[in-house]
Design an enzyme around this catalytic site. Sequence first.
Site, PDB file in Angstrom:
ATOM      1  N   LYS A 184       0.866  -1.194   0.000  1.00  0.00           N
ATOM      2  CA  LYS A 184       0.000   0.000   0.000  1.00  0.00           C
ATOM      3  C   LYS A 184       0.892   1.230   0.000  1.00  0.00           C
ATOM      4  O   LYS A 184       1.699   1.422   0.909  1.00  0.00           O
ATOM      5  CB  LYS A 184      -0.910   0.002   1.230  1.00  0.00           C
ATOM      6  N   ASP A 187      -2.571  10.273   3.527  1.00  0.00           N
ATOM      7  CA  ASP A 187      -3.977   9.878   3.685  1.00  0.00           C
ATOM      8  C   ASP A 187      -4.707  10.910   4.532  1.00  0.00           C
ATOM      9  O   ASP A 187      -4.652  10.871   5.759  1.00  0.00           O
ATOM     10  CB  ASP A 187      -4.049   8.486   4.341  1.00  0.00           C
ATOM     11  N   LYS A 236     -10.179  13.047   7.861  1.00  0.00           N
ATOM     12  CA  LYS A 236      -9.729  12.651   9.196  1.00  0.00           C
ATOM     13  C   LYS A 236      -9.704  13.864  10.126  1.00  0.00           C
ATOM     14  O   LYS A 236      -9.537  14.981   9.652  1.00  0.00           O
ATOM     15  CB  LYS A 236      -8.299  12.091   9.117  1.00  0.00           C
ATOM     16  N   ASP A 255       1.595   6.452   5.480  1.00  0.00           N
ATOM     17  CA  ASP A 255       0.627   5.505   4.932  1.00  0.00           C
ATOM     18  C   ASP A 255       1.152   4.789   3.679  1.00  0.00           C
ATOM     19  O   ASP A 255       0.426   4.030   3.045  1.00  0.00           O
ATOM     20  CB  ASP A 255      -0.700   6.224   4.645  1.00  0.00           C
ATOM     21  N   ASP A 311     -12.154   7.173   3.494  1.00  0.00           N
ATOM     22  CA  ASP A 311     -10.962   6.951   4.329  1.00  0.00           C
ATOM     23  C   ASP A 311     -10.571   5.466   4.364  1.00  0.00           C
ATOM     24  O   ASP A 311      -9.502   5.122   4.852  1.00  0.00           O
ATOM     25  CB  ASP A 311     -11.216   7.490   5.744  1.00  0.00           C
ATOM     26  N   GLU A 319      -9.388   3.726   2.065  1.00  0.00           N
ATOM     27  CA  GLU A 319      -8.859   3.793   0.698  1.00  0.00           C
ATOM     28  C   GLU A 319      -7.786   2.745   0.421  1.00  0.00           C
ATOM     29  O   GLU A 319      -7.548   2.395  -0.731  1.00  0.00           O
ATOM     30  CB  GLU A 319      -8.297   5.195   0.428  1.00  0.00           C
ATOM     31  N   ARG A 333      -7.691  -0.471   0.963  1.00  0.00           N
ATOM     32  CA  ARG A 333      -8.257  -1.673   0.312  1.00  0.00           C
ATOM     33  C   ARG A 333      -8.650  -1.381  -1.136  1.00  0.00           C
ATOM     34  O   ARG A 333      -8.644  -2.263  -1.976  1.00  0.00           O
ATOM     35  CB  ARG A 333      -9.428  -2.191   1.146  1.00  0.00           C
TER      36      ARG A 333
HETATM   37  N1  BES Z   1      -4.239   4.619   6.859  1.00  0.00           N
HETATM   38  C1  BES Z   1      -5.410   4.407   7.631  1.00  0.00           C
HETATM   39  C2  BES Z   1      -5.165   3.430   8.780  1.00  0.00           C
HETATM   40  C3  BES Z   1      -4.423   3.973   9.957  1.00  0.00           C
HETATM   41  C4  BES Z   1      -5.068   4.718  10.916  1.00  0.00           C
HETATM   42  C5  BES Z   1      -3.102   3.676  10.128  1.00  0.00           C
HETATM   43  C6  BES Z   1      -4.370   5.175  12.014  1.00  0.00           C
HETATM   44  C7  BES Z   1      -2.408   4.121  11.235  1.00  0.00           C
HETATM   45  C8  BES Z   1      -3.037   4.876  12.181  1.00  0.00           C
HETATM   46  C9  BES Z   1      -6.520   3.818   6.770  1.00  0.00           C
HETATM   47  O1  BES Z   1      -6.543   4.263   5.465  1.00  0.00           O
HETATM   48  C10 BES Z   1      -7.805   4.225   7.381  1.00  0.00           C
HETATM   49  O2  BES Z   1      -8.079   5.392   7.416  1.00  0.00           O
HETATM   50  N2  BES Z   1      -8.569   3.250   7.854  1.00  0.00           N
HETATM   51  C11 BES Z   1      -9.802   3.520   8.491  1.00  0.00           C
HETATM   52  C12 BES Z   1     -10.816   2.518   7.988  1.00  0.00           C
HETATM   53  C13 BES Z   1     -12.227   2.824   8.394  1.00  0.00           C
HETATM   54  C14 BES Z   1     -12.727   4.065   7.686  1.00  0.00           C
HETATM   55  C15 BES Z   1     -13.098   1.638   8.057  1.00  0.00           C
HETATM   56  C16 BES Z   1      -9.608   3.361   9.996  1.00  0.00           C
HETATM   57  O3  BES Z   1      -8.873   2.488  10.424  1.00  0.00           O
HETATM   58  O4  BES Z   1     -10.172   4.181  10.726  1.00  0.00           O
HETATM   59 ZN    ZN Z   2      -4.779   4.874   4.684  1.00  0.00          ZN
HETATM   60 MN    MN Z   3      -7.609   6.071   5.245  1.00  0.00          MN
END
Ligand code: BES
Ligand code: ZN
Ligand code: MN
Length: 499
Positions: free
Chosen positions: A269, A274, A281, A292, A351, A353, A355
């Site tokens: 990834k 992000d 966020k 990210d 968010d 993204e 996947r």
């Molecule tokens: N890059 C983030 C995951 C992340 C969050 C990594 C905090 C490290 C610290 C990912 O793209 C994301 O935002 N995931 C969301 C998914 C949700 C919207 C289903 C998450 O984990 O909140």
């Molecule tokens: Zn992300």
């Molecule tokens: Mn995200």
Amino acid sequence: MQYNFINNITSNGVKGSAILGIFSDLSVNSLSKSINATNLKKIKAAIKKSGFGGKINEKLCIYESVGSKFEKVYLIGLGDKKEYNEKKFIQAVKMFSKICKSELLENIYFDVNSFLSINIDKNWAIRNISIQVNGVDYLYNETKYKTKNKSNYQIKKINFLSFNANDSKKLKKYFLQGKAIANGIKHAKKLGDLPSNICTPTYLSKYATTLSKKSKKISVKVHSEKEMKAMGMNCLLSVGNGSKEPSKLITIKYNGSNKNDKPIVLVGKGITFDTGGISIKPSNAMDEMKYDMCGAASVIGTLSAVSELNLNMNVVGVIAAAENMPSGSATNPGDVVTTMSKQTVEILNTDAEGRLVLCDALTYIARFKPKHVIDIATLTGAVLVALGKVASGVLSNDDKLTQKLIASSKISHDYIWELPLWDEFQSELDSNFADIANIGKRYAGTITAACFLSRFTEDYSWAHLDIAGTAWNEGSDKGATGRPVSLLTHFILENAKSL
Ligand code: BES
Ligand code: ZN
Ligand code: MN
């Protein structure tokens, strides 16, 4: 850095610092021949005076000259002899690398035997010392964009004491393995630590291309947005819609054996920043979302290590790189896209993204007829809730592959822990408007994210590593960790053996 395995120090050797491990019983009798009885006496006297207890994470620097060759002696506590194990060994060697950095040690006499016990393999030990000492010159934060206190510290020479000539050839192999892993980790750390105004998808593609300049066995192909569109990668492209930076699909091929040998494929990834997109966020700690792309960075780091080790096998690295930004051209929540696999996705949350870029990359790589596929992604905040910053999550459709990865994790001490990828979780992704929704409900976020990916990986042996907790440190030692380059390189080394 020069390195050497020596039995005894010759009288015309360069002066340097000796490094000794000491258990909490404070016995200092099993040391190398290079430290004779008079020196031992001096060391024992210094220990007594200092109150040093030989506990783990304890150190003592004896600045007084000991013998003709040692300007200084550093004692590192190993704790109770009965409780000593690989974890404690690694802690002790990390303490040693801290000392190197703070004291700027340049010429080192390392008494390996004093750090060993019956349950620690010498070859493994050398590889791990090598990972640490070859990593000490990673000083990104100090050197790159800080204009003051620049440092270009490096170890000049490390002498491993008490080895005979027969040992040395074999040990050299393990030292070089450690060095290749350390160099891979340094690539991954550097790319992770670079901010998003420098490390863009285009930057990643150029960086990957430099690997092909170093080895004839590596070739790199970068697909543009136009080419991805032609392949039907609408889901990947939807993530970069809001950004000025063009998305890239980067393929790094390492050809170390017969063309027809099935490769191990690593998919990273590479979200260079992000923001969350339209599902933006909160601003707190959002800067950390420059990390990210650490999955992508670990793919580049691992391919660098594989090529440095000149392994006789095939490995392919694929990076899905994009920047996730809100703007007038960004994807909106509720938008529906058709993936390369022809399955449709309702993007309920922009968010989620990671996947979305990975699914098209995972469809794309089927063309390489992989032996195993491992994707590496900072995918969910939920993995931090489950496993903290200690272990990466692993979810897989192939239990044998999981077990191999767990075995490599135990050897590398780059920890992973399995979460269940059971069918019971799949219905969370039901959508009224498309084949799959891109988010589940409230719970088990790491598992539902992996469930999403599993819809695109049915035709091959696949494992997913969620590294959102392990790819970087927060707080005073904030910075990329380079994980899981060590795990992946160990895994590939094990596979190379079975060829
Ligand atoms: N890059 C983030 C995951 C992340 C969050 C990594 C905090 C490290 C610290 C990912 O793209 C994301 O935002 N995931 C969301 C998914 C949700 C919207 C289903 C998450 O984990 O909140
Ligand atoms: Zn992300
Ligand atoms: Mn995200």
